[in-house]
Design a protein around this motif. Structure first.
Motif, PDB file in Angstrom:
ATOM      1  N   LYS A  13       0.471  -1.196  -0.490  1.00 23.41           N
ATOM      2  CA  LYS A  13      -0.386   0.546   0.115  1.00 23.41           C
ATOM      3  C   LYS A  13       0.940   0.837   0.082  1.00 23.41           C
ATOM      4  N   VAL A  14       1.899   1.265   0.166  1.00 28.40           N
ATOM      5  CA  VAL A  14       3.110   2.160   0.434  1.00 28.40           C
ATOM      6  C   VAL A  14       4.328   1.709  -0.629  1.00 28.40           C
ATOM      7  N   SER A  15       3.797   2.671  -1.803  1.00 26.96           N
ATOM      8  CA  SER A  15       5.267   2.398  -3.184  1.00 26.96           C
ATOM      9  C   SER A  15       6.482   3.228  -2.247  1.00 26.96           C
ATOM     10  N   SER A  16       6.811   4.197  -1.504  1.00 26.96           N
ATOM     11  CA  SER A  16       7.711   5.171  -1.441  1.00 26.96           C
ATOM     12  C   SER A  16       8.475   5.308  -0.178  1.00 26.96           C
ATOM     13  N   ALA A  17       7.699   4.566   0.272  1.00 29.38           N
ATOM     14  CA  ALA A  17       8.441   5.269   1.385  1.00 29.38           C
ATOM     15  C   ALA A  17       8.706   3.579   2.682  1.00 29.38           C
ATOM     16  N   PRO A  18       9.796   3.332   3.405  1.00 27.56           N
ATOM     17  CA  PRO A  18      10.660   2.111   4.311  1.00 27.56           C
ATOM     18  C   PRO A  18       9.139   1.143   4.359  1.00 27.56           C
ATOM     19  N   ARG A 151       3.314   6.561  10.603  1.00 27.54           N
ATOM     20  CA  ARG A 151       2.750   8.328  10.970  1.00 27.54           C
ATOM     21  C   ARG A 151       4.655   9.239  10.790  1.00 27.54           C
ATOM     22  N   ASP A 152       5.602   8.382  10.959  1.00 28.36           N
ATOM     23  CA  ASP A 152       6.707   8.601  10.445  1.00 28.36           C
ATOM     24  C   ASP A 152       7.110   8.060   9.041  1.00 28.36           C
ATOM     25  N   MET A 153       6.676   7.073   8.503  1.00 31.86           N
ATOM     26  CA  MET A 153       6.104   7.110   6.419  1.00 31.86           C
ATOM     27  C   MET A 153       5.308   8.971   6.396  1.00 31.86           C
ATOM     28  N   LEU A 154       4.330   8.946   6.679  1.00 32.02           N
ATOM     29  CA  LEU A 154       3.699  10.261   6.342  1.00 32.02           C
ATOM     30  C   LEU A 154       4.389  10.754   6.085  1.00 32.02           C
ATOM     31  N   LYS A 155       4.688  11.567   6.943  1.00 31.88           N
ATOM     32  CA  LYS A 155       6.184  12.636   7.263  1.00 31.88           C
ATOM     33  C   LYS A 155       6.483  12.764   6.133  1.00 31.88           C
ATOM     34  N   SER A 156       7.297  11.033   5.555  1.00 32.12           N
ATOM     35  CA  SER A 156       7.967  11.178   4.315  1.00 32.12           C
ATOM     36  C   SER A 156       7.845  11.066   3.092  1.00 32.12           C
ATOM     37  N   ALA A 157       6.350  11.050   3.099  1.00 29.10           N
ATOM     38  CA  ALA A 157       5.246  10.723   1.902  1.00 29.10           C
ATOM     39  C   ALA A 157       6.210  11.476   0.532  1.00 29.10           C
ATOM     40  N   ALA A 158       6.193  10.782  -0.304  1.00 28.59           N
ATOM     41  CA  ALA A 158       6.364  11.839  -1.524  1.00 28.59           C
ATOM     42  C   ALA A 158       5.581  11.631  -2.446  1.00 28.59           C
ATOM     43  N   THR A 159       4.366  11.378  -3.066  1.00 23.12           N
ATOM     44  CA  THR A 159       3.444  11.915  -3.467  1.00 23.12           C
ATOM     45  C   THR A 159       1.514  12.031  -3.004  1.00 23.12           C
ATOM     46  N   THR A 160       0.989  12.349  -3.543  1.00 21.46           N
ATOM     47  CA  THR A 160      -0.595  12.665  -2.728  1.00 21.46           C
ATOM     48  C   THR A 160      -1.190  11.204  -2.831  1.00 21.46           C
ATOM     49  N   LYS A 161      -0.859  10.634  -3.124  1.00 26.37           N
ATOM     50  CA  LYS A 161      -1.259   8.570  -3.479  1.00 26.37           C
ATOM     51  C   LYS A 161      -1.159   8.355  -2.227  1.00 26.37           C
ATOM     52  N   ASP A 162       0.069   8.271  -2.130  1.00 28.13           N
ATOM     53  CA  ASP A 162       1.039   7.633  -0.772  1.00 28.13           C
ATOM     54  C   ASP A 162       1.134   7.927  -0.702  1.00 28.13           C
ATOM     55  N   MET A 163       0.282   9.214   0.515  1.00 24.88           N
ATOM     56  CA  MET A 163      -0.263  10.137   1.295  1.00 24.88           C
ATOM     57  C   MET A 163      -1.852   9.654   1.640  1.00 24.88           C
ATOM     58  N   LEU A 164      -2.340   9.368   0.964  1.00 24.43           N
ATOM     59  CA  LEU A 164      -3.954   9.170   0.663  1.00 24.43           C
ATOM     60  C   LEU A 164      -3.962   7.943   2.210  1.00 24.43           C
ATOM     61  N   GLU A 165      -3.209   6.552   1.109  1.00 22.59           N
ATOM     62  CA  GLU A 165      -2.559   5.131   1.264  1.00 22.59           C
ATOM     63  C   GLU A 165      -2.235   5.305   2.766  1.00 22.59           C
ATOM     64  N   ILE A 166      -0.948   5.944   3.377  1.00 19.34           N
ATOM     65  CA  ILE A 166      -0.600   5.976   4.779  1.00 19.34           C
ATOM     66  C   ILE A 166      -2.061   6.463   5.830  1.00 19.34           C
ATOM     67  N   GLN A 167      -2.479   7.075   5.074  1.00 20.50           N
ATOM     68  CA  GLN A 167      -4.177   8.254   5.975  1.00 20.50           C
ATOM     69  C   GLN A 167      -4.902   6.913   6.173  1.00 20.50           C
ATOM     70  N   GLU A 168      -5.005   6.592   5.408  1.00 18.86           N
ATOM     71  CA  GLU A 168      -6.435   4.935   5.170  1.00 18.86           C
ATOM     72  C   GLU A 168      -5.611   4.120   6.444  1.00 18.86           C
TER      73      GLU A 168
END
Length: 263
Positions: A13-18, A151-168
């Motif tokens: 679900k999170v492509s660009s984060a650890p 929550r740590d991954m959300l801070k370093s999310a590169a795209t809006t898509k990644d951010m929305l997926e992490i928030q979900e």
């Protein structure tokens, strides 16, 4: 939305984060994850036993029994959670739901058994929920680690898509954590305070006029009830008289339709 506590959060679900730590299902029930993903031993959970009981007691005087019960409750630091009184032609009933500290439960039951009235029935049960409590506690600890990671991954999310997926993912984890914490609070409440259902019963003394009813009186009462039932039925039929007025008209229409059909 109901969420299974054993659900594993998918890493794709999170492509660009650890990636998050290993799934909770892979973690032993005797350990929890540290913030670095390394298992650590958790504190041993004390034994959790829920004790419940119900008693039915016949008493000579409801008010006197209530006074005795209040003294017993005060002595054992218990309280009445629910009270219901019912007065019928044959008896009086007082139903009580009592909550008492776990350590005082046995003493409370003994006090009711010996000093209130004649015990007609008594049922006591114990339910060991230590395994369930431990399992939920470990899963809860792991989910909180997951939550911090996301929550740590959300801070370093590169795209809006990644951010929305992490928030979900964060939202779902928060819901699961709320459910788990609520279940633990419920178990703690049931463990710390046992529940005793008490029903006080007093049979009323019948008067001589009602206690010596013979066959003849019963026979006459039955005839009276039968007659009353017949009268009620007859009056019910009479109340349908408007529909009887429509019956000839319906018969006339039916005959007219039949004669046309024959022609």
């Amino acid at each position: 939305m109901s969420v299974d506590l054993m659900e594993v959060i998918p890493e794709d679900k999170v492509s660009s984060a650890p990636p998050p730590p290993p799934p909770p299902a892979e973690i032993s029930k005797a350990s929890a994850l540290t913030s670095t993903g390394i298992p650590k031993k958790i504190d041993t959970i004390s034994r959790k036993v829920i004790k419940n009981g119900d008693m039915r007691i016949q008493v000579g005087d409801i008010k006197k029994a209530q006074s005795q019960i209040n003294d017993i409750l005060n002595k054992n630091k218990a309280y009445i959670q629910k009270e219901q009184f019912q007065n019928t032609d044959t008896d009086d009933h007082l139903d009580l739901t009592i909550r008492v500290p776990h350590k005082n439960f046995d003493e409370l039951v003994n006090s009711f058994s010996n000093g209130v009235g004649s015990v007609l029935s008594k049922n006591i049960s114990s339910n060991d929920v230590t395994e369930e409590y431990t399992d939920i506690s470990i899963k809860l600890a792991n989910k909180k680690i997951y939550l911090e990671k996301y929550r740590d991954m959300l801070k370093s999310a590169a795209t809006t898509k990644d951010m929305l997926e992490i928030q979900e993912n964060i939202r779902e984890l928060e819901d699961e954590i709320d459910v788990a914490e609520g279940r633990l609070r419920f178990i703690d409440d049931r463990v710390n305070y046992s529940t005793l259902e008490v029903s006080l019963y007093k049979e009323k003394v019948r008067s001589s006029a009602t206690s010596k009813i013979g066959f003849g009186s019963r026979f006459i009462d039955s005839l009276t009830e039968g007659w009353n039932g017949f009268v009620s039925f007859f009056l019910g039929i009479i109340s349908l008289w408007p529909y009887f007025l429509l019956l000839p008209f319906i018969v006339f229409l039916w005959r007219k339709w039949k004669s046309r059909k024959n022609k």
